[in-house]
Design a protein around this motif. Structure first.
Motif, PDB file in Angstrom:
ATOM      1  N   GLU A 140       2.270   1.724  -3.433  1.00  0.00           N
ATOM      2  CA  GLU A 140       1.213   2.277  -4.285  1.00  0.00           C
ATOM      3  C   GLU A 140       1.128   3.797  -4.115  1.00  0.00           C
ATOM      4  O   GLU A 140       1.068   4.544  -5.095  1.00  0.00           O
ATOM      5  CB  GLU A 140      -0.116   1.615  -3.902  1.00  0.00           C
ATOM      6  CG  GLU A 140      -1.285   1.991  -4.759  1.00  0.00           C
ATOM      7  CD  GLU A 140      -2.547   1.253  -4.337  1.00  0.00           C
ATOM      8  OE1 GLU A 140      -3.458   1.180  -5.162  1.00  0.00           O
ATOM      9  OE2 GLU A 140      -2.634   0.755  -3.188  1.00  0.00           O
ATOM     10  N   GLU A 160     -10.505   0.605   0.277  1.00  0.00           N
ATOM     11  CA  GLU A 160      -9.755   1.518   1.148  1.00  0.00           C
ATOM     12  C   GLU A 160     -10.536   1.813   2.425  1.00  0.00           C
ATOM     13  O   GLU A 160      -9.953   1.873   3.508  1.00  0.00           O
ATOM     14  CB  GLU A 160      -9.435   2.826   0.418  1.00  0.00           C
ATOM     15  CG  GLU A 160      -8.334   2.697  -0.602  1.00  0.00           C
ATOM     16  CD  GLU A 160      -6.997   2.306   0.004  1.00  0.00           C
ATOM     17  OE1 GLU A 160      -6.630   2.824   1.083  1.00  0.00           O
ATOM     18  OE2 GLU A 160      -6.308   1.474  -0.594  1.00  0.00           O
ATOM     19  N   ARG A 183       0.835  -1.207   0.000  1.00  0.00           N
ATOM     20  CA  ARG A 183       0.000   0.000   0.000  1.00  0.00           C
ATOM     21  C   ARG A 183       0.870   1.256   0.000  1.00  0.00           C
ATOM     22  O   ARG A 183       0.553   2.249  -0.663  1.00  0.00           O
ATOM     23  CB  ARG A 183      -0.946  -0.007   1.209  1.00  0.00           C
ATOM     24  CG  ARG A 183      -1.868   1.209   1.293  1.00  0.00           C
ATOM     25  CD  ARG A 183      -2.762   1.313   0.052  1.00  0.00           C
ATOM     26  NE  ARG A 183      -3.678   2.416   0.139  1.00  0.00           N
ATOM     27  CZ  ARG A 183      -3.393   3.681  -0.192  1.00  0.00           C
ATOM     28  NH1 ARG A 183      -2.197   3.997  -0.622  1.00  0.00           N
ATOM     29  NH2 ARG A 183      -4.302   4.620  -0.086  1.00  0.00           N
TER      30      ARG A 183
END
Length: 131
Positions: free
Chosen positions: A11, A103, A8
């Protein structure tokens, strides 16, 4: 291979690298950058504090190292941006709605926070969602 930097965070770093090394045409839709770290008003999702802190830490390290004449970290961000652009040409992923739903679901585990408070403390609360 950096401790504490997971998928994450990578990203988010790819999105930040796009800002650092981006070209003007990529800025037509500034809302896309809110996908890196969400928004304090929970839109499109609460800010994942753990991801936010790790992103800041990696960028701070890169800037500090660059000041010392070591540009490996800045070049790593450039390579990350280049790879993200290549992937963007062929990769597919979830729809925007599915991305935001994921999310929001992960938010408590990433210390998600908004002006309404910590996400873990808000479970069961009726917080208005933007339509």
């Amino acid at each position: 291979l950096t401790p504490g930097v997971g998928a994450r965070t990578v990203e988010s770093l790819a999105m930040v690298a796009e800002v650092v090394h981006g070209t003007p045409y990529r800025f037509r839709d500034p809302a896309r950058f809110s996908l890196a770290h969400g928004g304090k008003d929970r839109h499109p999702f609460p800010v994942p504090i753990k991801v936010y802190d790790e992103t800041i830490g990696v960028l701070k390290s890169a800037v500090q190292q660059a000041k010392l004449g070591r540009d490996e970290e800045m070049q790593a961000l450039k390579r990350l941006d280049d790879q993200a652009r290549r992937l963007e040409l062929t990769a597919t992923g979830p729809s925007f709605d599915a991305f935001v739903a994921n999310e929001r679901a992960r938010s408590p585990s990433l210390d998600g926070r908004s002006v309404f408070g910590w996400e873990a403390d808000l479970s069961g609360c009726d917080i208005p969602k933007r339509q």
